[in-house]
Write a protein that holds these residues in place. Structure first.
Motif, PDB file in Angstrom:
ATOM      1  N   ALA A 207       0.837  -1.214   0.000  1.00  0.00           N
ATOM      2  CA  ALA A 207       0.000   0.000   0.000  1.00  0.00           C
ATOM      3  C   ALA A 207       0.867   1.258   0.000  1.00  0.00           C
ATOM      4  O   ALA A 207       0.602   2.201  -0.761  1.00  0.00           O
ATOM      5  CB  ALA A 207      -0.921  -0.008   1.214  1.00  0.00           C
ATOM      6  N   PHE A 208       1.898   1.270   0.843  1.00  0.00           N
ATOM      7  CA  PHE A 208       2.778   2.442   0.895  1.00  0.00           C
ATOM      8  C   PHE A 208       3.468   2.664  -0.447  1.00  0.00           C
ATOM      9  O   PHE A 208       3.535   3.793  -0.944  1.00  0.00           O
ATOM     10  CB  PHE A 208       3.835   2.281   2.001  1.00  0.00           C
ATOM     11  N   GLY A 209       3.984   1.605  -1.034  1.00  0.00           N
ATOM     12  CA  GLY A 209       4.658   1.739  -2.328  1.00  0.00           C
ATOM     13  C   GLY A 209       3.730   2.232  -3.418  1.00  0.00           C
ATOM     14  O   GLY A 209       4.099   3.089  -4.232  1.00  0.00           O
ATOM     15  N   PHE A 210       2.516   1.701  -3.438  1.00  0.00           N
ATOM     16  CA  PHE A 210       1.548   2.134  -4.450  1.00  0.00           C
ATOM     17  C   PHE A 210       1.198   3.608  -4.290  1.00  0.00           C
ATOM     18  O   PHE A 210       1.252   4.379  -5.256  1.00  0.00           O
ATOM     19  CB  PHE A 210       0.277   1.281  -4.362  1.00  0.00           C
ATOM     20  N   TYR A 211       0.848   4.012  -3.077  1.00  0.00           N
ATOM     21  CA  TYR A 211       0.455   5.406  -2.860  1.00  0.00           C
ATOM     22  C   TYR A 211       1.624   6.367  -3.042  1.00  0.00           C
ATOM     23  O   TYR A 211       1.467   7.444  -3.614  1.00  0.00           O
ATOM     24  CB  TYR A 211      -0.173   5.583  -1.481  1.00  0.00           C
ATOM     25  N   ALA A 212       2.807   5.995  -2.566  1.00  0.00           N
ATOM     26  CA  ALA A 212       3.973   6.869  -2.731  1.00  0.00           C
ATOM     27  C   ALA A 212       4.311   7.037  -4.206  1.00  0.00           C
ATOM     28  O   ALA A 212       4.572   8.157  -4.670  1.00  0.00           O
ATOM     29  CB  ALA A 212       5.163   6.309  -1.973  1.00  0.00           C
ATOM     30  N   GLY A 213       4.297   5.938  -4.956  1.00  0.00           N
ATOM     31  CA  GLY A 213       4.590   6.028  -6.389  1.00  0.00           C
ATOM     32  C   GLY A 213       3.535   6.822  -7.143  1.00  0.00           C
ATOM     33  O   GLY A 213       3.868   7.658  -8.002  1.00  0.00           O
ATOM     34  N   ALA A 214       2.270   6.587  -6.845  1.00  0.00           N
ATOM     35  CA  ALA A 214       1.194   7.294  -7.548  1.00  0.00           C
ATOM     36  C   ALA A 214       1.210   8.789  -7.242  1.00  0.00           C
ATOM     37  O   ALA A 214       1.062   9.620  -8.152  1.00  0.00           O
ATOM     38  CB  ALA A 214      -0.156   6.693  -7.157  1.00  0.00           C
ATOM     39  N   ILE A 215       1.413   9.131  -5.985  1.00  0.00           N
ATOM     40  CA  ILE A 215       1.436  10.556  -5.618  1.00  0.00           C
ATOM     41  C   ILE A 215       2.659  11.240  -6.217  1.00  0.00           C
ATOM     42  O   ILE A 215       2.570  12.357  -6.747  1.00  0.00           O
ATOM     43  CB  ILE A 215       1.381  10.714  -4.087  1.00  0.00           C
ATOM     44  N   THR A 216       3.820  10.580  -6.161  1.00  0.00           N
ATOM     45  CA  THR A 216       5.032  11.167  -6.734  1.00  0.00           C
ATOM     46  C   THR A 216       4.890  11.325  -8.249  1.00  0.00           C
ATOM     47  O   THR A 216       5.294  12.349  -8.814  1.00  0.00           O
ATOM     48  CB  THR A 216       6.258  10.299  -6.405  1.00  0.00           C
ATOM     49  N   TYR A 217       4.319  10.350  -8.897  1.00  0.00           N
ATOM     50  CA  TYR A 217       4.122  10.428 -10.345  1.00  0.00           C
ATOM     51  C   TYR A 217       3.136  11.531 -10.707  1.00  0.00           C
ATOM     52  O   TYR A 217       3.291  12.206 -11.723  1.00  0.00           O
ATOM     53  CB  TYR A 217       3.631   9.076 -10.877  1.00  0.00           C
ATOM     54  N   ALA A 218       2.123  11.729  -9.869  1.00  0.00           N
ATOM     55  CA  ALA A 218       1.101  12.737 -10.172  1.00  0.00           C
ATOM     56  C   ALA A 218       1.573  14.160  -9.890  1.00  0.00           C
ATOM     57  O   ALA A 218       1.338  15.064 -10.690  1.00  0.00           O
ATOM     58  CB  ALA A 218      -0.165  12.442  -9.374  1.00  0.00           C
ATOM     59  N   VAL A 219       2.227  14.375  -8.770  1.00  0.00           N
ATOM     60  CA  VAL A 219       2.582  15.751  -8.387  1.00  0.00           C
ATOM     61  C   VAL A 219       4.062  16.060  -8.558  1.00  0.00           C
ATOM     62  O   VAL A 219       4.476  17.204  -8.399  1.00  0.00           O
ATOM     63  CB  VAL A 219       2.152  16.061  -6.936  1.00  0.00           C
ATOM     64  N   GLY A 220       4.893  15.062  -8.873  1.00  0.00           N
ATOM     65  CA  GLY A 220       6.326  15.286  -9.041  1.00  0.00           C
ATOM     66  C   GLY A 220       6.672  16.320 -10.092  1.00  0.00           C
ATOM     67  O   GLY A 220       7.475  17.225  -9.841  1.00  0.00           O
ATOM     68  N   PRO A 221       6.110  16.238 -11.294  1.00  0.00           N
ATOM     69  CA  PRO A 221       6.437  17.230 -12.317  1.00  0.00           C
ATOM     70  C   PRO A 221       6.046  18.662 -11.939  1.00  0.00           C
ATOM     71  O   PRO A 221       6.695  19.620 -12.367  1.00  0.00           O
ATOM     72  CB  PRO A 221       5.637  16.767 -13.542  1.00  0.00           C
ATOM     73  N   MET A 222       5.029  18.825 -11.111  1.00  0.00           N
ATOM     74  CA  MET A 222       4.644  20.176 -10.689  1.00  0.00           C
ATOM     75  C   MET A 222       5.709  20.825  -9.823  1.00  0.00           C
ATOM     76  O   MET A 222       5.824  22.038  -9.767  1.00  0.00           O
ATOM     77  CB  MET A 222       3.309  20.136  -9.924  1.00  0.00           C
ATOM     78  N   PHE A 223       6.490  19.995  -9.126  1.00  0.00           N
ATOM     79  CA  PHE A 223       7.536  20.518  -8.251  1.00  0.00           C
ATOM     80  C   PHE A 223       8.922  20.375  -8.875  1.00  0.00           C
ATOM     81  O   PHE A 223       9.934  20.522  -8.189  1.00  0.00           O
ATOM     82  CB  PHE A 223       7.497  19.811  -6.894  1.00  0.00           C
TER      83      PHE A 223
END
Length: 184
Positions: free
Chosen positions: A91-107
């Motif tokens: 669960a942690f890996g899925f959520y961390a990867g999904a959130i990083t993939y979604a908001v990473g380019p914005m930062f």
């Protein structure tokens, strides 16, 4: 305690006397204190309380029962702990990867598909296989152990022999599946 003192007089006397008797019975049983307050006693502890005090102190120092240190470790123990740990890790890996993939380019993190593919392409093959195995093992174990629990929900394999055989099957299947996924 209250019922025998009040119930008998309520049956035998009139309404006026009943109220007076009930008031005195309430006063004698000390239920007139406001709700939520404790009636404190200022009397000295009796002999029984003094005799039991060391036992009460000993109970405060005992470990919680049942405690893990008093049991011999068993397969079911390890599988249960590993199932919980792998569930949290997946669960942690899925959520961390999904959130990083979604908001990473914005930062400005550069975590997009092209960057991830080019970074992984530079990694040696042995490291790729080891990384894929480390990612695949928790997922496959949690999946197969979840199927094992669903089997138990149908009241099958709940004997000691069945629990152990399905446990070993989960270990074997998850290891073979993780190796297979790592070699793809």
């Amino acid at each position: 305690m209250f019922a025998p003192r009040v119930a008998a007089p309520l049956r035998t006397v009139g309404r006026m006397q009943t109220a007076a008797i009930a008031r005195t019975a309430f006063a004698r049983t000390r239920v007139m204190a406001p709700v939520g307050t404790r009636i404190l006693s200022t009397s000295q502890p009796n002999k029984e309380e003094v005799k039991v005090a060391p036992l009460v102190q000993q109970r405060k120092n005992r470990p919680l029962s049942p405690h893990l240190t008093i049991y011999q470790p068993q397969l079911t123990w390890y599988l249960s702990m590993f199932h919980r740990a792998t569930g949290g890790a997946v669960a942690f890996g899925f959520y961390a990867g999904a959130i990083t993939y979604a908001v990473g380019p914005m930062f400005g993190m550069g975590f997009d598909a092209a960057t991830v593919v080019s970074t992984i392409a530079t990694v040696p093959v042995a490291a790729k296989v080891a990384g894929k195995f480390i990612v695949a093992l928790p997922f496959t174990f949690h999946s197969f152990n979840g199927l094992r629990h669903l089997l138990w929900d149908t009241t099958r394999a709940l004997t000691l022999k069945g629990v152990y055989s399905t446990g070993y099957a989960v270990i074997g299947l998850s290891t073979v599946s993780a190796i297979g996924l790592a070699l793809i």
